[in-house]
Scaffold this active site. Structure first.
Site, PDB file in Angstrom:
ATOM      1  N   ARG A  61       8.572 -20.557   1.750  1.00 52.61           N
ATOM      2  CA  ARG A  61       9.688 -21.462   2.040  1.00 52.61           C
ATOM      3  C   ARG A  61       9.457 -22.345   3.259  1.00 52.61           C
ATOM      4  NH1 ARG A  61      14.399 -17.372   0.883  1.00 52.61           N
ATOM      5  NH2 ARG A  61      12.598 -16.115   1.393  1.00 52.61           N
ATOM      6  N   LYS A 207      -7.432   3.195  -2.904  1.00 53.14           N
ATOM      7  CA  LYS A 207      -8.130   4.070  -1.948  1.00 53.14           C
ATOM      8  C   LYS A 207      -9.277   4.789  -2.655  1.00 53.14           C
ATOM      9  CE  LYS A 207      -3.812   4.979   0.558  1.00 53.14           C
ATOM     10  NZ  LYS A 207      -3.928   4.282   1.821  1.00 53.14           N
ATOM     11  N   GLU A 241       3.110  11.291   7.050  1.00 53.85           N
ATOM     12  CA  GLU A 241       2.830  10.173   7.952  1.00 53.85           C
ATOM     13  C   GLU A 241       3.360  10.508   9.341  1.00 53.85           C
ATOM     14  OE1 GLU A 241       3.125   6.103   5.926  1.00 53.85           O
ATOM     15  OE2 GLU A 241       4.861   7.188   5.176  1.00 53.85           O
ATOM     16  N   HIS A 265       3.320   6.289  -5.400  1.00 53.63           N
ATOM     17  CA  HIS A 265       2.114   6.876  -4.808  1.00 53.63           C
ATOM     18  C   HIS A 265       1.939   8.367  -5.160  1.00 53.63           C
ATOM     19  CE1 HIS A 265       2.286   3.158  -2.786  1.00 53.63           C
ATOM     20  NE2 HIS A 265       2.968   3.524  -1.730  1.00 53.63           N
TER      21      HIS A 265
HETATM   22  C1  BG6 Z   1       3.995   2.027   1.383  1.00 54.55           C
HETATM   23  C2  BG6 Z   1       5.340   2.530   1.849  1.00 54.55           C
HETATM   24  O1  BG6 Z   1       4.027   1.766   0.007  1.00 54.55           O
HETATM   25  O2  BG6 Z   1       3.009   3.012   1.667  1.00 54.55           O
HETATM   26  C3  BG6 Z   1       5.296   2.862   3.324  1.00 54.55           C
HETATM   27  O3  BG6 Z   1       6.319   1.523   1.604  1.00 54.55           O
HETATM   28  C4  BG6 Z   1       4.173   3.825   3.620  1.00 54.55           C
HETATM   29  O4  BG6 Z   1       6.547   3.401   3.755  1.00 54.55           O
HETATM   30  C5  BG6 Z   1       2.868   3.309   3.042  1.00 54.55           C
HETATM   31  O5  BG6 Z   1       4.069   3.958   5.027  1.00 54.55           O
HETATM   32  C6  BG6 Z   1       1.758   4.333   3.189  1.00 54.55           C
HETATM   33  O6  BG6 Z   1       0.556   3.741   2.832  1.00 54.55           O
HETATM   34  P1  BG6 Z   1      -0.800   4.100   3.586  1.00 54.55           P
HETATM   35  O7  BG6 Z   1      -1.843   3.327   2.869  1.00 54.55           O
HETATM   36  O8  BG6 Z   1      -0.618   3.688   5.017  1.00 54.55           O
HETATM   37  O9  BG6 Z   1      -0.961   5.584   3.456  1.00 54.55           O
END
Ligand code: BG6
Length: 513
Positions: A61, A207, A241, A265
């Site tokens: 935009r 990955k 995480e 995931h």
């Molecule tokens: C994303 C999520 O899809 O994947 C995030 O929205 C998450 O919340 C991330 O932190 C994790 O991905 P990676 O590659 O950092 O393990």
């Protein structure tokens, strides 16, 4: 508008330069473009995989000239250049060549005229003159724009394929918000696109260690004979995480850990771990086997089989860290879960009776994504005098990140006159064997879109199957009064209630390492 025909396009072998194409990025001024897409394209250019005839049109935009857009990308890439994910030193020749192929188009995604301007730009481009009229549209935008952009692309005739000319659309996650919205989005996309034109992105599949799950299982003969209910006690899948919500409260408050991580995931990891060997590595052979696993998951009893949690103040490495409700942009009474654990069963001959325990959370003690295949205990009669807890069962741990590799755990005799057993690890680390090329994880995925290999992308049936598994949990949690929100301290391994999920059957989570 009628759906285009499924057209066969010439297959390009992996490792060859991708065929001539133009890539159009919607959301070109956003974070994803500068942080991941451009560095990935640069890495593809550096390694000779980017098409010889390639152009990139960034659309957003903001008003910006081509020069300003290039300067913005240049500054970002240089800032990242020192980061190990990108490149140690910027290869100026390749980067400048790529920059010259990048132009910018201002446009509001909701306005039909923007797509007319895009059509004119594509038609006037050097590539069209060379009749390499292939276009990859990449939707690096918030999910609410996906359907509308594809409607406009369809109305402008931009996604119509013809012999020798492909048009593909990459859709980032989240794909829908629940079963119903995912179905609706699929239907909206399918009004303009055939299924093979849609590349639903799940960056976990980019990955190396995730791709390796299938290789580890099917390129070796020692694991597969044991990979079933006769030998496996249970499976644990963890995506932990250390980061909290960061600056994404606006997105996360309405999403939560379940929607953000699980149907995409975590279920990809589940599917790769539990799938049957595909008849070939052809995209649909692999994707069909993955979908079969998800459709074999039996209905979750949300009250007994799931736990949701939210992080509260805690500490990591001696630093006091705030809780989720104290984060910027988060409601003081937020019920968004930042952690989820669940137990699932896969009802088929291979897995019947084997529990799969899944957990993912933010602000935990360690960043660690692992799959633990826990084998059954050996018969104990020979070791009557050994404390049972010393007889830890064998486990194979697939380490996905950040410590990439695998470990096999088994018992060995502790040297000395008595017959006692200790647990030992046999460890494999990727870095000891393979040189790690600088990578964002998006290189393979973008390249695969260009060569038309959808293996690492989610097919519509698998996305829906994933949402169907979590829907009973979403529905149950929607009634806050009946579904408690557990808490866990920042820097911990998650709520105690998640431990209880396993304790009921005498099992424990592997410690985060
Ligand atoms: C994303 C999520 O899809 O994947 C995030 O929205 C998450 O919340 C991330 O932190 C994790 O991905 P990676 O590659 O950092 O393990």
């Amino acid at each position: 508008m009628s759906a285009p025909h499924d057209l066969e396009h010439e297959a390009i072998a992996h490792g060859q330069r991708a065929p001539a194409c133009t890539m159009v990025i919607f959301g070109a001024a956003g974070d994803l473009t500068k942080r991941l897409l451009i560095p990935a394209l640069y890495n593809l250019a550096r390694t000779g995989l980017l098409p010889e005839h390639f152009a990139l049109i960034g659309m957003d935009r903001l008003e910006m000239s081509d020069a300003a857009f290039r300067a913005h990308l240049d500054a970002a890439l240089r800032a990242f250049a020192a980061d190990k994910h990108y490149a140690q030193a910027l290869d100026e020749t390749h980067w400048n060549e790529l920059l010259q192929r990048i132009t910018y188009l201002q446009g509001d995604f909701g306005e039909a005229q923007a797509y007319e301007r895009l059509r004119d730009k594509l038609a006037a481009g050097e590539l069209a003159q060379r009749s390499a009229d292939n276009v990859l549209f990449y939707l690096a935008v918030a999910a609410r724009f996906f359907g509308g952009i594809v409607d406009h692309l369809g109305a402008a005739g931009l996604v119509t394929e013809a012999p020798g000319r492909w048009r593909r659309v990459v859709v980032e996650k989240p794909f829908g918000h629940d079963v119903q919205s995912a179905r609706a989005l699929n239907a909206q996309l399918r009004r303009h696109l055939a299924e093979p034109q849609i590349y639903r992105m799940d960056h976990f599949l980019g990955k190396e260690t995730v791709q390796n799950i299938m290789l580890m299982r099917f390129a070796n003969s020692i694991f597969e004979p044991l990979w079933n209910r006769d030998h496996i006690d249970h499976v644990q899948i963890t995506v932990a995480e250390t980061v909290g919500v960061e600056n994404r409260a606006g997105f996360y408050e309405g999403t939560g850990a379940l929607r953000d991580m699980v149907p995409n995931h975590v279920f990809q990891l589940l599917a790769l771990t539990a799938m049957e060997p595909p008849a070939s590595f052809a995209p649909d052979a692999v994707r069909s086997e993955k979908t079969k696993v998800l459709t074999a998951v039996h209905r979750v009893d949300a009250a007994c089989d799931s736990v949701r949690g939210q992080y509260v103040v805690g500490e990591r490495d001696g630093h006091l860290l705030r809780g989720y409700r104290e984060e910027v942009g988060v409601s003081a009474i937020s019920m968004a879960e930042t952690y989820v654990a669940m137990q699932l069963g896969v009802d088929n001959w291979r897995w019947s009776g084997v529990p799969f325990y899944l957990r993912t959370g933010k602000a935990m003690s360690k960043r660690s994504s692992e799959i633990v295949i826990q084998f059954k205990r050996p018969p104990l009669s020979l070791f009557r005098d050994t404390a049972t807890k010393a007889l830890t069962p064998n486990a194979l741990v697939l380490k996905l990140q950040p410590d990439e590799g695998a470990a096999l755990m088994f018992g060995a005799k502790i040297p000395g006159p008595s017959l006692s057993i200790g647990q030992v690890h046999m460890d494999f680390h990727y870095k000891d064997y393979f040189q790690n090329a600088p990578s964002t994880g998006y290189e393979t995925l973008i390249y695969d879109c260009m060569i038309g290999d959808a293996t690492l992308f989610q097919r519509s049936d698998s996305v829906i199957a994933g949402w169907e598994i979590v829907q009973p949990i979403l529905d149950y949690w929607a009634q806050d009064a009946q579904a408690p929100l557990a808490t866990y301290a920042t820097g911990s391994e998650g709520p105690a209630q998640a431990d209880a999920l396993l304790q009921a059957s005498g099992r424990v989570w592997k410690r985060l390492a």
